[in-house]
Scaffold this motif. Structure first.
Motif, PDB file in Angstrom:
ATOM      1  N   ILE A   8      44.425  42.332  55.840  1.00  0.00           N
ATOM      2  CA  ILE A   8      43.070  42.890  55.928  1.00  0.00           C
ATOM      3  C   ILE A   8      42.070  41.742  55.845  1.00  0.00           C
ATOM      4  O   ILE A   8      42.084  40.976  54.885  1.00  0.00           O
ATOM      5  N   PRO A   9      41.200  41.587  56.858  1.00  0.00           N
ATOM      6  CA  PRO A   9      40.214  40.511  56.803  1.00  0.00           C
ATOM      7  C   PRO A   9      39.166  40.810  55.729  1.00  0.00           C
ATOM      8  O   PRO A   9      38.718  41.946  55.585  1.00  0.00           O
ATOM      9  N   CYS A  10      38.799  39.778  54.975  1.00  0.00           N
ATOM     10  CA  CYS A  10      37.839  39.988  53.897  1.00  0.00           C
ATOM     11  C   CYS A  10      36.991  38.746  53.681  1.00  0.00           C
ATOM     12  O   CYS A  10      37.295  37.676  54.204  1.00  0.00           O
ATOM     13  N   VAL A  11      35.927  38.914  52.921  1.00  0.00           N
ATOM     14  CA  VAL A  11      35.102  37.791  52.499  1.00  0.00           C
ATOM     15  C   VAL A  11      35.140  37.752  50.985  1.00  0.00           C
ATOM     16  O   VAL A  11      35.313  38.782  50.323  1.00  0.00           O
ATOM     17  N   GLU A  12      34.983  36.557  50.451  1.00  0.00           N
ATOM     18  CA  GLU A  12      34.954  36.376  49.014  1.00  0.00           C
ATOM     19  C   GLU A  12      33.506  36.223  48.579  1.00  0.00           C
ATOM     20  O   GLU A  12      32.756  35.448  49.166  1.00  0.00           O
ATOM     21  N   ILE A  13      33.127  36.968  47.570  1.00  0.00           N
ATOM     22  CA  ILE A  13      31.756  36.983  47.074  1.00  0.00           C
ATOM     23  C   ILE A  13      31.784  36.760  45.566  1.00  0.00           C
ATOM     24  O   ILE A  13      32.573  37.385  44.860  1.00  0.00           O
ATOM     25  N   THR A  14      30.904  35.894  45.099  1.00  0.00           N
ATOM     26  CA  THR A  14      30.750  35.675  43.661  1.00  0.00           C
ATOM     27  C   THR A  14      29.414  36.269  43.239  1.00  0.00           C
ATOM     28  O   THR A  14      28.380  35.958  43.827  1.00  0.00           O
ATOM     29  N   VAL A  15      29.465  37.128  42.231  1.00  0.00           N
ATOM     30  CA  VAL A  15      28.247  37.727  41.681  1.00  0.00           C
ATOM     31  C   VAL A  15      28.106  37.218  40.251  1.00  0.00           C
ATOM     32  O   VAL A  15      28.980  37.438  39.415  1.00  0.00           O
ATOM     33  N   VAL A  16      26.996  36.518  39.990  1.00  0.00           N
ATOM     34  CA  VAL A  16      26.721  35.971  38.665  1.00  0.00           C
ATOM     35  C   VAL A  16      25.864  36.972  37.904  1.00  0.00           C
ATOM     36  O   VAL A  16      24.781  37.344  38.360  1.00  0.00           O
ATOM     37  N   LYS A  17      26.354  37.422  36.753  1.00  0.00           N
ATOM     38  CA  LYS A  17      25.636  38.423  35.959  1.00  0.00           C
ATOM     39  C   LYS A  17      24.291  37.880  35.483  1.00  0.00           C
ATOM     40  O   LYS A  17      24.199  36.732  35.064  1.00  0.00           O
ATOM     41  N   ASN A  18      23.258  38.754  35.554  1.00  0.00           N
ATOM     42  CA  ASN A  18      21.922  38.335  35.136  1.00  0.00           C
ATOM     43  C   ASN A  18      21.053  39.525  34.755  1.00  0.00           C
ATOM     44  O   ASN A  18      20.120  39.852  35.504  1.00  0.00           O
ATOM     45  N   PRO A  19      21.194  40.251  33.698  1.00  0.00           N
ATOM     46  CA  PRO A  19      22.372  40.277  32.836  1.00  0.00           C
ATOM     47  C   PRO A  19      23.474  41.147  33.424  1.00  0.00           C
ATOM     48  O   PRO A  19      24.640  41.006  33.074  1.00  0.00           O
ATOM     49  N   GLY A  20      23.125  42.053  34.335  1.00  0.00           N
ATOM     50  CA  GLY A  20      24.129  42.909  34.970  1.00  0.00           C
ATOM     51  C   GLY A  20      24.503  42.373  36.340  1.00  0.00           C
ATOM     52  O   GLY A  20      24.175  41.237  36.687  1.00  0.00           O
ATOM     53  N   LEU A  21      25.168  43.204  37.138  1.00  0.00           N
ATOM     54  CA  LEU A  21      25.625  42.795  38.457  1.00  0.00           C
ATOM     55  C   LEU A  21      24.678  43.204  39.576  1.00  0.00           C
ATOM     56  O   LEU A  21      24.683  42.609  40.640  1.00  0.00           O
ATOM     57  N   GLY A  22      23.908  44.268  39.340  1.00  0.00           N
ATOM     58  CA  GLY A  22      22.943  44.696  40.346  1.00  0.00           C
ATOM     59  C   GLY A  22      23.527  45.500  41.494  1.00  0.00           C
ATOM     60  O   GLY A  22      23.002  45.470  42.605  1.00  0.00           O
ATOM     61  N   PHE A  23      24.622  46.222  41.227  1.00  0.00           N
ATOM     62  CA  PHE A  23      25.135  47.120  42.267  1.00  0.00           C
ATOM     63  C   PHE A  23      25.872  48.291  41.638  1.00  0.00           C
ATOM     64  O   PHE A  23      26.248  48.261  40.475  1.00  0.00           O
ATOM     65  N   SER A  24      26.034  49.344  42.436  1.00  0.00           N
ATOM     66  CA  SER A  24      26.748  50.548  42.018  1.00  0.00           C
ATOM     67  C   SER A  24      27.907  50.796  42.960  1.00  0.00           C
ATOM     68  O   SER A  24      27.876  50.397  44.129  1.00  0.00           O
ATOM     69  N   ILE A  25      28.928  51.484  42.431  1.00  0.00           N
ATOM     70  CA  ILE A  25      30.109  51.801  43.237  1.00  0.00           C
ATOM     71  C   ILE A  25      30.399  53.298  43.212  1.00  0.00           C
ATOM     72  O   ILE A  25      29.924  54.020  42.335  1.00  0.00           O
ATOM     73  N   ALA A  26      31.205  53.711  44.168  1.00  0.00           N
ATOM     74  CA  ALA A  26      31.748  55.069  44.206  1.00  0.00           C
ATOM     75  C   ALA A  26      33.170  54.961  44.723  1.00  0.00           C
ATOM     76  O   ALA A  26      33.561  53.952  45.300  1.00  0.00           O
ATOM     77  N   GLY A  27      33.926  56.026  44.520  1.00  0.00           N
ATOM     78  CA  GLY A  27      35.283  56.083  45.041  1.00  0.00           C
ATOM     79  C   GLY A  27      36.329  55.842  43.978  1.00  0.00           C
ATOM     80  O   GLY A  27      36.025  55.741  42.791  1.00  0.00           O
ATOM     81  N   GLY A  28      37.555  55.748  44.436  1.00  0.00           N
ATOM     82  CA  GLY A  28      38.709  55.575  43.563  1.00  0.00           C
ATOM     83  C   GLY A  28      39.732  56.643  43.868  1.00  0.00           C
ATOM     84  O   GLY A  28      39.420  57.691  44.450  1.00  0.00           O
TER      85      GLY A  28
END
Length: 108
Positions: A8-28
């Motif tokens: 599966i093609p993918c990109v690698e992303i680094t998220v530096v906490k400040n103080p949180g991550l700044g995104f929400s997720i769904a699924g599982g």
């Protein structure tokens, strides 16, 4: 671009906490996949919101990205709760993600 699992093609992303991550997720795997707005009947973990100017946006994360790995842990078959736990570990100052998105797959 790199590849995970079965190529599966993918990109690698680094998220530096400040103080949180700044995104929400769904699924599982424990969620109703028929309600997935990004990929019908896909039980993966998807980014649903990215705060403007926040750590996730600065790292390159986009709404609709499917998260494949969090700090080296495969989340392709994770429950929502487990994915949140991996993302929100207090001792971690940054989160390394491997994500895929339609534009990466089409450009393959």
């Amino acid at each position: 671009m790199s590849f995970v699992g079965s190529g599966i093609p993918c990109v690698e992303i680094t998220v530096v906490k400040n103080p949180g991550l700044g995104f929400s997720i769904a699924g599982g795997i424990d969620q109703d996949a028929s309600k997935n707005p990004f990929s019908t009947n896909d039980k993966g973990i998807f980014v649903t919101k990215v705060a403007s100017g926040g750590p996730a946006e600065l790292g390159g994360l986009q709404v609709g990205d499917k998260i494949l790995e969090v700090n080296g842990y495969d989340v392709t078959m994770a429950t929502h709760k487990h994915a949140v736990k991996l993302l929100s570990k207090e001792k971690e100052t940054q989160v390394m993600l491997k994500v895929t998105r339609p534009s990466i797959i089409r450009g393959r």
